[in-house]
Design a protein around this motif. Sequence first.
Motif, PDB file in Angstrom:
ATOM      1  N   ASN A  13      62.445  92.990  37.828  1.00 25.07           N
ATOM      2  CA  ASN A  13      61.944  94.359  37.673  1.00 25.07           C
ATOM      3  C   ASN A  13      61.091  94.492  36.404  1.00 25.07           C
ATOM      4  OD1 ASN A  13      64.206  94.102  36.024  1.00 25.07           O
ATOM      5  ND2 ASN A  13      64.821  96.234  36.283  1.00 25.07           N
ATOM      6  N   LYS A  14      61.432  93.777  35.356  1.00 24.21           N
ATOM      7  CA  LYS A  14      60.614  93.794  34.130  1.00 24.21           C
ATOM      8  C   LYS A  14      59.289  93.071  34.368  1.00 24.21           C
ATOM      9  CE  LYS A  14      63.628  95.834  31.512  1.00 24.21           C
ATOM     10  NZ  LYS A  14      63.445  97.192  31.069  1.00 24.21           N
ATOM     11  N   VAL A  15      59.341  91.953  35.083  1.00 29.36           N
ATOM     12  CA  VAL A  15      58.119  91.208  35.402  1.00 29.36           C
ATOM     13  C   VAL A  15      57.200  92.075  36.263  1.00 29.36           C
ATOM     14  CG1 VAL A  15      57.185  89.168  36.573  1.00 29.36           C
ATOM     15  CG2 VAL A  15      59.251  88.967  35.173  1.00 29.36           C
ATOM     16  N   ARG A  16      57.766  92.776  37.222  1.00 24.29           N
ATOM     17  CA  ARG A  16      56.974  93.675  38.073  1.00 24.29           C
ATOM     18  C   ARG A  16      56.308  94.758  37.221  1.00 24.29           C
ATOM     19  NH1 ARG A  16      56.728  95.080  43.311  1.00 24.29           N
ATOM     20  NH2 ARG A  16      58.551  93.894  43.915  1.00 24.29           N
ATOM     21  N   THR A  17      57.036  95.324  36.271  1.00 21.15           N
ATOM     22  CA  THR A  17      56.475  96.355  35.393  1.00 21.15           C
ATOM     23  C   THR A  17      55.304  95.799  34.589  1.00 21.15           C
ATOM     24  OG1 THR A  17      58.638  97.413  35.214  1.00 21.15           O
ATOM     25  CG2 THR A  17      57.020  97.970  33.522  1.00 21.15           C
ATOM     26  N   ILE A  18      55.459  94.589  34.059  1.00 17.06           N
ATOM     27  CA  ILE A  18      54.380  93.951  33.293  1.00 17.06           C
ATOM     28  C   ILE A  18      53.182  93.687  34.201  1.00 17.06           C
ATOM     29  CG2 ILE A  18      53.720  91.867  32.045  1.00 17.06           C
ATOM     30  CD1 ILE A  18      56.676  91.779  31.035  1.00 17.06           C
ATOM     31  N   MET A  19      53.427  93.192  35.393  1.00 13.74           N
ATOM     32  CA  MET A  19      52.338  92.920  36.328  1.00 13.74           C
ATOM     33  C   MET A  19      51.573  94.200  36.660  1.00 13.74           C
ATOM     34  SD  MET A  19      54.152  90.131  38.841  1.00 13.74           S
ATOM     35  CE  MET A  19      52.781  89.981  39.985  1.00 13.74           C
ATOM     36  N   LYS A  20      52.289  95.290  36.880  1.00 10.72           N
ATOM     37  CA  LYS A  20      51.631  96.559  37.211  1.00 10.72           C
ATOM     38  C   LYS A  20      50.828  97.087  36.030  1.00 10.72           C
ATOM     39  CE  LYS A  20      53.928  98.605  41.074  1.00 10.72           C
ATOM     40  NZ  LYS A  20      52.838  99.159  41.843  1.00 10.72           N
ATOM     41  N   SER A  21      51.319  96.847  34.813  1.00 12.68           N
ATOM     42  CA  SER A  21      50.611  97.348  33.631  1.00 12.68           C
ATOM     43  C   SER A  21      49.332  96.564  33.355  1.00 12.68           C
ATOM     44  CB  SER A  21      51.518  97.301  32.403  1.00 12.68           C
ATOM     45  OG  SER A  21      51.738  95.963  31.998  1.00 12.68           O
ATOM     46  N   CYS A  22      49.223  95.363  33.870  1.00 13.52           N
ATOM     47  CA  CYS A  22      48.047  94.519  33.625  1.00 13.52           C
ATOM     48  C   CYS A  22      46.951  94.696  34.666  1.00 13.52           C
ATOM     49  CB  CYS A  22      48.447  93.045  33.579  1.00 13.52           C
ATOM     50  SG  CYS A  22      49.498  92.664  32.190  1.00 13.52           S
ATOM     51  N   GLY A  23      47.262  95.305  35.757  1.00 12.19           N
ATOM     52  CA  GLY A  23      46.268  95.461  36.823  1.00 12.19           C
ATOM     53  C   GLY A  23      46.208  96.890  37.301  1.00 12.19           C
ATOM     54  N   ASP A  24      45.826  97.036  38.539  1.00 15.64           N
ATOM     55  CA  ASP A  24      45.748  98.352  39.156  1.00 15.64           C
ATOM     56  C   ASP A  24      47.172  98.841  39.421  1.00 15.64           C
ATOM     57  OD1 ASP A  24      45.125 100.622  40.532  1.00 15.64           O
ATOM     58  OD2 ASP A  24      44.350  99.591  42.319  1.00 15.64           O
ATOM     59  N   PRO A  25      47.583  99.929  38.779  1.00 15.07           N
ATOM     60  CA  PRO A  25      48.958 100.394  38.944  1.00 15.07           C
ATOM     61  C   PRO A  25      49.297 100.825  40.371  1.00 15.07           C
ATOM     62  CG  PRO A  25      47.759 101.786  37.384  1.00 15.07           C
ATOM     63  CD  PRO A  25      46.828 100.733  37.854  1.00 15.07           C
TER      64      PRO A  25
END
Length: 143
Positions: A13-25
Amino acid sequence: MVEKPDERLLPTNKVRTIMKSCGDPSAFLSKESVLVVTKAAELFISYLTQQTHKRCSHKKDLNYNDLSSFVQEEEKLEFLHQIVPKKITVKEFRDILERGSESESESEEATSDEEENSDEEMEDEEDMDEAADIESDDGGGLI
């Protein structure tokens, strides 16, 4: 090999949050893509710690200075230089800031000197152009 969720070292869930913050939310991130990135991050962290430990084999524990030294010395980890910098003291930081402000003021002085010289050169060229115009207007030229 199928991993069980409790075998992962990093929380997805933390990795997903980081991934979303780096690209198109609003972009959709599949469960598999999050798992692959999580596993890749775990492997990368493992590589960093193992290689650092090899260089510091005389020590039982690793610390930040060991890791930052490894990152700074390893050419293929150059992309991490700003993320994992060597620690410096407050005094060293202040010295760096002073040197930076000195070099900025020197470069500003050099720039203003160059601009003044450039302005003088342009004025000289304009004077020469005017003199050439006057010479051609005196009627002494060939027809």
